[in-house]
Design an enzyme around this catalytic site. Sequence first.
Site, PDB file in Angstrom:
ATOM      1  N   THR A  98       5.202   0.682  13.271  1.00  0.00           N
ATOM      2  CA  THR A  98       3.784   0.529  13.596  1.00  0.00           C
ATOM      3  C   THR A  98       3.406   0.957  15.017  1.00  0.00           C
ATOM      4  OG1 THR A  98       2.068  -1.163  13.873  1.00  0.00           O
ATOM      5  CG2 THR A  98       4.321  -1.893  14.173  1.00  0.00           C
ATOM      6  N   ASP A  99       2.166   1.347  15.167  1.00  0.00           N
ATOM      7  CA  ASP A  99       1.589   1.618  16.493  1.00  0.00           C
ATOM      8  C   ASP A  99       1.522   0.342  17.340  1.00  0.00           C
ATOM      9  OD1 ASP A  99      -0.241   0.616  14.623  1.00  0.00           O
ATOM     10  OD2 ASP A  99      -1.978   1.467  15.653  1.00  0.00           O
TER      11      ASP A  99
ATOM     12  N   ALA B 145       7.262  -5.439   4.204  1.00  0.00           N
ATOM     13  CA  ALA B 145       7.059  -5.929   5.566  1.00  0.00           C
ATOM     14  C   ALA B 145       6.179  -7.163   5.551  1.00  0.00           C
ATOM     15  CB  ALA B 145       6.400  -4.851   6.437  1.00  0.00           C
ATOM     16  N   TYR B 146       6.304  -7.932   6.627  1.00  0.00           N
ATOM     17  CA  TYR B 146       5.364  -9.027   6.889  1.00  0.00           C
ATOM     18  C   TYR B 146       4.266  -8.389   7.738  1.00  0.00           C
ATOM     19  CZ  TYR B 146       3.720 -13.675   8.307  1.00  0.00           C
ATOM     20  OH  TYR B 146       2.976 -14.811   8.521  1.00  0.00           O
TER      21      TYR B 146
ATOM     22  N   LYS C 266       8.491  -5.992  14.380  1.00  0.00           N
ATOM     23  CA  LYS C 266       8.665  -4.628  13.862  1.00  0.00           C
ATOM     24  C   LYS C 266       9.566  -3.813  14.800  1.00  0.00           C
ATOM     25  CE  LYS C 266       7.101  -2.843  10.812  1.00  0.00           C
ATOM     26  NZ  LYS C 266       7.605  -2.703   9.413  1.00  0.00           N
TER      27      LYS C 266
ATOM     28  N   TYR D 197       3.946  -9.832  15.538  1.00  0.00           N
ATOM     29  CA  TYR D 197       4.101  -8.795  14.511  1.00  0.00           C
ATOM     30  C   TYR D 197       4.754  -7.547  15.118  1.00  0.00           C
ATOM     31  CZ  TYR D 197       2.742  -4.811  11.593  1.00  0.00           C
ATOM     32  OH  TYR D 197       2.756  -3.643  10.874  1.00  0.00           O
TER      33      TYR D 197
ATOM     34  N   GLN E 103       0.820  -1.221   0.000  1.00  0.00           N
ATOM     35  CA  GLN E 103       0.000   0.000   0.000  1.00  0.00           C
ATOM     36  C   GLN E 103       0.854   1.272   0.000  1.00  0.00           C
ATOM     37  OE1 GLN E 103      -3.828  -0.082   2.239  1.00  0.00           O
ATOM     38  NE2 GLN E 103      -2.692  -1.407   3.626  1.00  0.00           N
TER      39      GLN E 103
ATOM     40  N   TRP F 181      -3.030   1.750  11.222  1.00  0.00           N
ATOM     41  CA  TRP F 181      -4.297   1.425  10.548  1.00  0.00           C
ATOM     42  C   TRP F 181      -4.333   1.924   9.091  1.00  0.00           C
ATOM     43  CZ3 TRP F 181      -9.156   2.070  14.154  1.00  0.00           C
ATOM     44  CH2 TRP F 181      -8.897   1.506  15.405  1.00  0.00           C
TER      45      TRP F 181
ATOM     46  N   ASP G 144      13.907  -9.415  -2.910  1.00  0.00           N
ATOM     47  CA  ASP G 144      13.472 -10.016  -1.648  1.00  0.00           C
ATOM     48  C   ASP G 144      14.427  -9.512  -0.575  1.00  0.00           C
ATOM     49  OD1 ASP G 144      13.147 -11.641   0.572  1.00  0.00           O
ATOM     50  OD2 ASP G 144      12.673 -13.421  -0.618  1.00  0.00           O
TER      51      ASP G 144
HETATM   52  N1  LIG Z   1      -1.167  -2.044   7.140  1.00  0.00           N
HETATM   53  C1  LIG Z   1      -1.269  -1.411   8.289  1.00  0.00           C
HETATM   54  O1  LIG Z   1      -2.374  -1.225   8.824  1.00  0.00           O
HETATM   55  C2  LIG Z   1      -0.049  -0.865   8.970  1.00  0.00           C
HETATM   56  C3  LIG Z   1      -0.202  -0.157  10.173  1.00  0.00           C
HETATM   57  C4  LIG Z   1       0.942   0.382  10.773  1.00  0.00           C
HETATM   58  C5  LIG Z   1       2.189   0.236  10.193  1.00  0.00           C
HETATM   59  N2  LIG Z   1       2.301  -0.480   9.050  1.00  0.00           N
HETATM   60  C6  LIG Z   1       3.640  -0.627   8.484  1.00  0.00           C
HETATM   61  O2  LIG Z   1       3.698   0.175   7.313  1.00  0.00           O
HETATM   62  C7  LIG Z   1       4.499  -0.446   6.314  1.00  0.00           C
HETATM   63  C8  LIG Z   1       3.734  -0.568   5.020  1.00  0.00           C
HETATM   64  O3  LIG Z   1       2.548  -1.305   5.251  1.00  0.00           O
HETATM   65  P1  LIG Z   1       1.556  -1.668   4.053  1.00  0.00           P
HETATM   66  O4  LIG Z   1       0.182  -1.652   4.604  1.00  0.00           O
HETATM   67  O5  LIG Z   1       1.908  -0.847   2.861  1.00  0.00           O
HETATM   68  O6  LIG Z   1       1.984  -3.183   3.822  1.00  0.00           O
HETATM   69  P2  LIG Z   1       1.465  -4.185   2.694  1.00  0.00           P
HETATM   70  O7  LIG Z   1       0.418  -3.539   1.860  1.00  0.00           O
HETATM   71  O8  LIG Z   1       1.173  -5.476   3.381  1.00  0.00           O
HETATM   72  O9  LIG Z   1       2.758  -4.345   1.785  1.00  0.00           O
HETATM   73  C9  LIG Z   1       3.909  -4.980   2.235  1.00  0.00           C
HETATM   74  C10 LIG Z   1       4.704  -5.326   1.005  1.00  0.00           C
HETATM   75  O10 LIG Z   1       5.891  -5.981   1.448  1.00  0.00           O
HETATM   76  C11 LIG Z   1       6.158  -7.001   0.508  1.00  0.00           C
HETATM   77  N3  LIG Z   1       7.047  -8.011   1.090  1.00  0.00           N
HETATM   78  C12 LIG Z   1       6.761  -8.977   1.999  1.00  0.00           C
HETATM   79  N4  LIG Z   1       7.859  -9.717   2.234  1.00  0.00           N
HETATM   80  C13 LIG Z   1       8.855  -9.192   1.464  1.00  0.00           C
HETATM   81  C14 LIG Z   1      10.214  -9.533   1.249  1.00  0.00           C
HETATM   82  N5  LIG Z   1      10.786 -10.571   1.881  1.00  0.00           N
HETATM   83  N6  LIG Z   1      10.935  -8.778   0.389  1.00  0.00           N
HETATM   84  C15 LIG Z   1      10.376  -7.755  -0.273  1.00  0.00           C
HETATM   85  N7  LIG Z   1       9.096  -7.392  -0.134  1.00  0.00           N
HETATM   86  C16 LIG Z   1       8.344  -8.103   0.736  1.00  0.00           C
HETATM   87  C17 LIG Z   1       4.800  -7.573   0.153  1.00  0.00           C
HETATM   88  O11 LIG Z   1       4.937  -8.288  -1.049  1.00  0.00           O
HETATM   89  P3  LIG Z   1       3.689  -9.036  -1.757  1.00  0.00           P
HETATM   90  O12 LIG Z   1       2.930  -7.930  -2.447  1.00  0.00           O
HETATM   91  O13 LIG Z   1       4.345  -9.974  -2.686  1.00  0.00           O
HETATM   92  O14 LIG Z   1       2.928  -9.683  -0.648  1.00  0.00           O
HETATM   93  C18 LIG Z   1       3.971  -6.300   0.059  1.00  0.00           C
HETATM   94  O15 LIG Z   1       3.979  -5.791  -1.267  1.00  0.00           O
HETATM   95  C19 LIG Z   1       4.959  -1.772   6.930  1.00  0.00           C
HETATM   96  O16 LIG Z   1       6.230  -1.575   7.482  1.00  0.00           O
HETATM   97  C20 LIG Z   1       3.961  -2.033   8.037  1.00  0.00           C
HETATM   98  O17 LIG Z   1       4.526  -2.812   9.065  1.00  0.00           O
HETATM   99  C21 LIG Z   1       1.222  -1.022   8.424  1.00  0.00           C
END
Ligand SMILES: NC(=O)c1ccc[n+]([C@@H]2O[C@H](COP(=O)([O-])OP(=O)(O)OC[C@H]3O[C@@H](n4cnc5c(N)ncnc54)[C@H](OP(=O)(O)O)[C@@H]3O)[C@@H](O)[C@H]2O)c1
Length: 306
Positions: free
Chosen positions: A102-103, A61-62, A130, A126, A12, A151, A37
């Site tokens: 993350t929060d 991220a995972y 992080k 998770y 995202q 979120w 990767d």
């Molecule tokens: N989502 C939330 O609500 C949230 C809230 C707070 C903080 N965050 C943090 O904000 C950041 C961005 O979140 P997001 O929502 O954009 O995450 P996301 O949509 O889940 O995207 C994560 C991306 O990381 C890729 N990925 C996973 N393993 C990988 C690896 N080994 N090497 C390279 N790429 C890899 C995934 O690939 P695939 O597309 O192939 O799966 C995906 O495209 C993250 O650090 C997350 O922890 C997220």
Amino acid sequence: MTDLLVVGANGQVGWEVSRQAQSAGLACRSLSRGELDITNRDLVLRTIEQIRPLVVVNGAAYTAVDKAESDSDTAYAVNRDGAKFLAEACAAVGALIIHLSTDYVFDGSKGSPYKESDPAAPLGVYGASKLAGEHSVRAHCPKHVILRTSWIYGVHGHNFVRTMLRLGRVRDSLRVVDDQLGSPTFAGDLGRAIMKLVLDLRGGAWPTDGFGTFHCAAQGTTTWCGFAREIFAQTARSTVVEAIATKDYPTPARRPAYSVLDCSKIARVHRVALSSWQVALADTLKELRSGNSQFMGTSFSAEVLR
Ligand SMILES: NC(=O)c1ccc[n+]([C@@H]2O[C@H](COP(=O)([O-])OP(=O)(O)OC[C@H]3O[C@@H](n4cnc5c(N)ncnc54)[C@H](OP(=O)(O)O)[C@@H]3O)[C@@H](O)[C@H]2O)c1
């Protein structure tokens, strides 16, 4: 010279940063998981050594909060070790790393907005993975910005807004938890915030205290139930949202009951303030409705809103 390298570019935030970098005319390379990767240390070091970007944004991220409970090796491999390899590689070429966190590093017991200096105490794998990633970035790359956010939703990828819109088409009522408080944050707003940091660094307008850890989330707070109700109100849907307690919706991972972030530090240091979550939601719905969210060969139709 390459201004920006985005890894995890199909996520995202990675997707939004890539699209906004293109609009801003930055020289940007965007690599998805298939192309880089981040758990492959040699490949990470070699790629960053070759590209030599000014800034690396780690959007990889995972993020599967529940699955992480039974798959902690993978969560740590990506969120801790992958972050470490990127930080090492950035330090080797003098690049700034902008790392998302993350929060969920907090346990939610504070009851008032969390500051960067508050002690972290994650409730699940998770959040712990992080937090370990944050430690890695701090230890291995002095030129770092760690952005803790919350979120996330957007026009690209899997998220709560798109899930509610999909369920609202097939269900008359939904039960959603109403006792977790946080700030839904639009990936597009995070993309704009990151763009400002990159442009400030490139333009020589970097503040002296610009490196470090910053909280960066939308203004205002709500619960998941409040968020769902607002989504249906803004799309003029009659879907009924019943408020339930977390204990009535058991999940493998525990989540903080309160994870509101105090974002005054990034406002003071970097002049970054995100819009309110309701305004950002309206922008997102408008973009989804217009069907204009086309980028990197992906197109999103207004189908989810019908
Ligand atoms: N989502 C939330 O609500 C949230 C809230 C707070 C903080 N965050 C943090 O904000 C950041 C961005 O979140 P997001 O929502 O954009 O995450 P996301 O949509 O889940 O995207 C994560 C991306 O990381 C890729 N990925 C996973 N393993 C990988 C690896 N080994 N090497 C390279 N790429 C890899 C995934 O690939 P695939 O597309 O192939 O799966 C995906 O495209 C993250 O650090 C997350 O922890 C997220």
